[in-house]
Design a protein around this motif. Structure first.
Motif, PDB file in Angstrom:
ATOM      1  N   ALA A  65       0.830  -1.202   0.000  1.00  0.00           N
ATOM      2  CA  ALA A  65       0.000   0.000   0.000  1.00  0.00           C
ATOM      3  C   ALA A  65       0.867   1.255   0.000  1.00  0.00           C
ATOM      4  N   LEU A  66       1.915   1.265   0.805  1.00  0.00           N
ATOM      5  CA  LEU A  66       2.817   2.424   0.817  1.00  0.00           C
ATOM      6  C   LEU A  66       3.521   2.588  -0.526  1.00  0.00           C
ATOM      7  N   TYR A  67       3.921   1.494  -1.120  1.00  0.00           N
ATOM      8  CA  TYR A  67       4.606   1.528  -2.408  1.00  0.00           C
ATOM      9  C   TYR A  67       3.703   2.120  -3.488  1.00  0.00           C
ATOM     10  N   THR A  68       2.448   1.657  -3.554  1.00  0.00           N
ATOM     11  CA  THR A  68       1.526   2.196  -4.561  1.00  0.00           C
ATOM     12  C   THR A  68       1.195   3.658  -4.273  1.00  0.00           C
ATOM     13  N   PHE A  69       1.106   4.030  -2.992  1.00  0.00           N
ATOM     14  CA  PHE A  69       0.825   5.417  -2.636  1.00  0.00           C
ATOM     15  C   PHE A  69       1.955   6.331  -3.088  1.00  0.00           C
ATOM     16  N   VAL A  70       3.192   5.891  -2.875  1.00  0.00           N
ATOM     17  CA  VAL A  70       4.341   6.700  -3.260  1.00  0.00           C
ATOM     18  C   VAL A  70       4.425   6.801  -4.784  1.00  0.00           C
ATOM     19  N   LEU A  71       4.189   5.719  -5.495  1.00  0.00           N
ATOM     20  CA  LEU A  71       4.283   5.749  -6.947  1.00  0.00           C
ATOM     21  C   LEU A  71       3.172   6.569  -7.586  1.00  0.00           C
ATOM     22  N   ARG A  72       2.008   6.621  -6.995  1.00  0.00           N
ATOM     23  CA  ARG A  72       0.896   7.404  -7.569  1.00  0.00           C
ATOM     24  C   ARG A  72       1.120   8.901  -7.381  1.00  0.00           C
ATOM     25  N   ARG A  73       1.872   9.288  -6.374  1.00  0.00           N
ATOM     26  CA  ARG A  73       2.102  10.717  -6.108  1.00  0.00           C
ATOM     27  C   ARG A  73       3.066  11.312  -7.120  1.00  0.00           C
ATOM     28  N   ARG A  74       3.886  10.511  -7.752  1.00  0.00           N
ATOM     29  CA  ARG A  74       4.881  11.040  -8.693  1.00  0.00           C
ATOM     30  C   ARG A  74       4.267  11.400  -9.993  1.00  0.00           C
TER      31      ARG A  74
END
Length: 58
Positions: free
Chosen positions: A49-58
């Motif tokens: 979940a953290l990984y997808t959250f970080v990648l979506r913010r970029r």
């Protein structure tokens, strides 16, 4: 031996009891086998979940 539809209520009750006991045993066995894996699975879900959250913010 032929199986007649309907059957007696005692046979139905015994069959239902067997099903309930079988489901309880299977559930207990699954819980005992999966219990050690649960913390790792929760960790993987959080990291994912953290990984997808970080990648979506970029």
């Amino acid at each position: 031996m032929t199986m007649q539809p309907g059957g007696s209520w005692r046979g139905k009750a015994a069959g239902a009891a067997v099903v309930v006991v079988a489901v309880a045993v299977a559930g207990r066995l699954a819980w005992e086998l999966l219990q050690p894996v649960i913390p790792m699975a929760i960790g993987l879900v959080v990291v994912g979940a953290l990984y997808t959250f970080v990648l979506r913010r970029r």
